[in-house]
Design a protein around this motif. Sequence first.
Motif, mmCIF file in Angstrom:
data_model
loop_
_atom_site.group_PDB
_atom_site.id
_atom_site.type_symbol
_atom_site.label_atom_id
_atom_site.label_comp_id
_atom_site.label_asym_id
_atom_site.label_seq_id
_atom_site.Cartn_x
_atom_site.Cartn_y
_atom_site.Cartn_z
ATOM 1 N N PRO A 1 0.805 -1.224 0.000
ATOM 2 C CA PRO A 1 0.000 0.000 0.000
ATOM 3 C C PRO A 1 0.843 1.281 0.000
ATOM 4 C CG PRO A 1 0.037 -0.939 2.186
ATOM 5 C CD PRO A 1 0.809 -1.875 1.296
ATOM 6 N N LEU A 2 1.345 1.642 -1.161
ATOM 7 C CA LEU A 2 2.143 2.855 -1.312
ATOM 8 C C LEU A 2 1.249 4.083 -1.302
ATOM 9 C CD1 LEU A 2 4.357 1.572 -4.272
ATOM 10 C CD2 LEU A 2 4.997 1.653 -1.846
ATOM 11 N N TYR A 3 1.859 5.237 -1.040
ATOM 12 C CA TYR A 3 1.136 6.494 -1.212
ATOM 13 C C TYR A 3 0.840 6.677 -2.691
ATOM 14 C CZ TYR A 3 2.139 8.258 3.516
ATOM 15 O OH TYR A 3 2.191 8.449 4.873
ATOM 16 N N MET A 4 -0.119 7.539 -3.027
ATOM 17 C CA MET A 4 -0.453 7.802 -4.426
ATOM 18 C C MET A 4 0.763 8.309 -5.199
ATOM 19 S SD MET A 4 -3.414 6.743 -4.992
ATOM 20 C CE MET A 4 -3.634 7.390 -6.625
ATOM 21 N N SER A 5 1.682 8.967 -4.514
ATOM 22 C CA SER A 5 2.895 9.474 -5.151
ATOM 23 C C SER A 5 3.875 8.347 -5.479
ATOM 24 C CB SER A 5 3.588 10.473 -4.221
ATOM 25 O OG SER A 5 4.040 9.800 -3.041
ATOM 26 N N GLY A 6 3.627 7.163 -4.926
ATOM 27 C CA GLY A 6 4.545 6.040 -5.105
ATOM 28 C C GLY A 6 5.522 5.897 -3.954
ATOM 29 N N ASP A 7 5.507 6.860 -3.033
ATOM 30 C CA ASP A 7 6.392 6.794 -1.869
ATOM 31 C C ASP A 7 5.908 5.741 -0.882
ATOM 32 O OD1 ASP A 7 7.954 8.868 -2.871
ATOM 33 O OD2 ASP A 7 6.823 10.416 -1.791
ATOM 34 N N LEU A 8 6.824 5.301 -0.058
ATOM 35 C CA LEU A 8 6.540 4.286 0.950
ATOM 36 C C LEU A 8 5.694 4.891 2.071
ATOM 37 C CD1 LEU A 8 7.431 1.315 1.321
ATOM 38 C CD2 LEU A 8 9.263 2.164 2.772
ATOM 39 N N SER A 9 4.556 4.299 2.353
ATOM 40 C CA SER A 9 3.696 4.747 3.449
ATOM 41 C C SER A 9 4.036 3.939 4.700
ATOM 42 C CB SER A 9 2.226 4.528 3.082
ATOM 43 O OG SER A 9 1.925 3.139 3.071
ATOM 44 N N PRO A 10 3.621 4.417 5.886
ATOM 45 C CA PRO A 10 3.825 3.618 7.099
ATOM 46 C C PRO A 10 3.153 2.244 6.992
ATOM 47 C CG PRO A 10 3.239 5.869 7.683
ATOM 48 C CD PRO A 10 3.070 5.744 6.190
#
Length: 151
Positions: A64-73
């Motif tokens: 479950p990445l952020y919409m930006s593609g960054d790593l979420s908690p």
Amino acid sequence: MQEQPRILGLDIGDRRIGLAISDPFGTLAQPLLTLVRSSLRHDLKSIGRVLRKHAITEIVAGNPLYMSGDLSPQAQKAQAFAEAVRAEFGLPLHLWDERLTTTEAHRQLDTMGHEKIGRKGIIDQVAAVLILQAFLDHRRLAHEGYATESV
């Protein structure tokens, strides 16, 4: 059409894990069950029973990445759990981008007329189906020469 080894799809959450399984031909994802989480040891034991019962040879876990593609908690937690599964069972495990999967799962249940109350037990399975189906479709398209990214 020849039967394929079964693949398990996981939608990993803090409280529940939705499980889906590929059909015998490796083309369709089907809901399997929802595990209520208790401890890492217990969760791994439950997944191990599923792996043995269904002769699973490969696992796909939602990332479950952020919409930006960054790593979420949540992605960090899912990746840590996926790594524990990989270490425990030694099976190939793929992380699959699951952005908007839960939103799509709710949309599908709405379309089917499923009541909003009482969805906790099924929403994770539907999300796991969506994750696994996307993986199966991508793999099929790659095999047919249509997909450019490797899985």
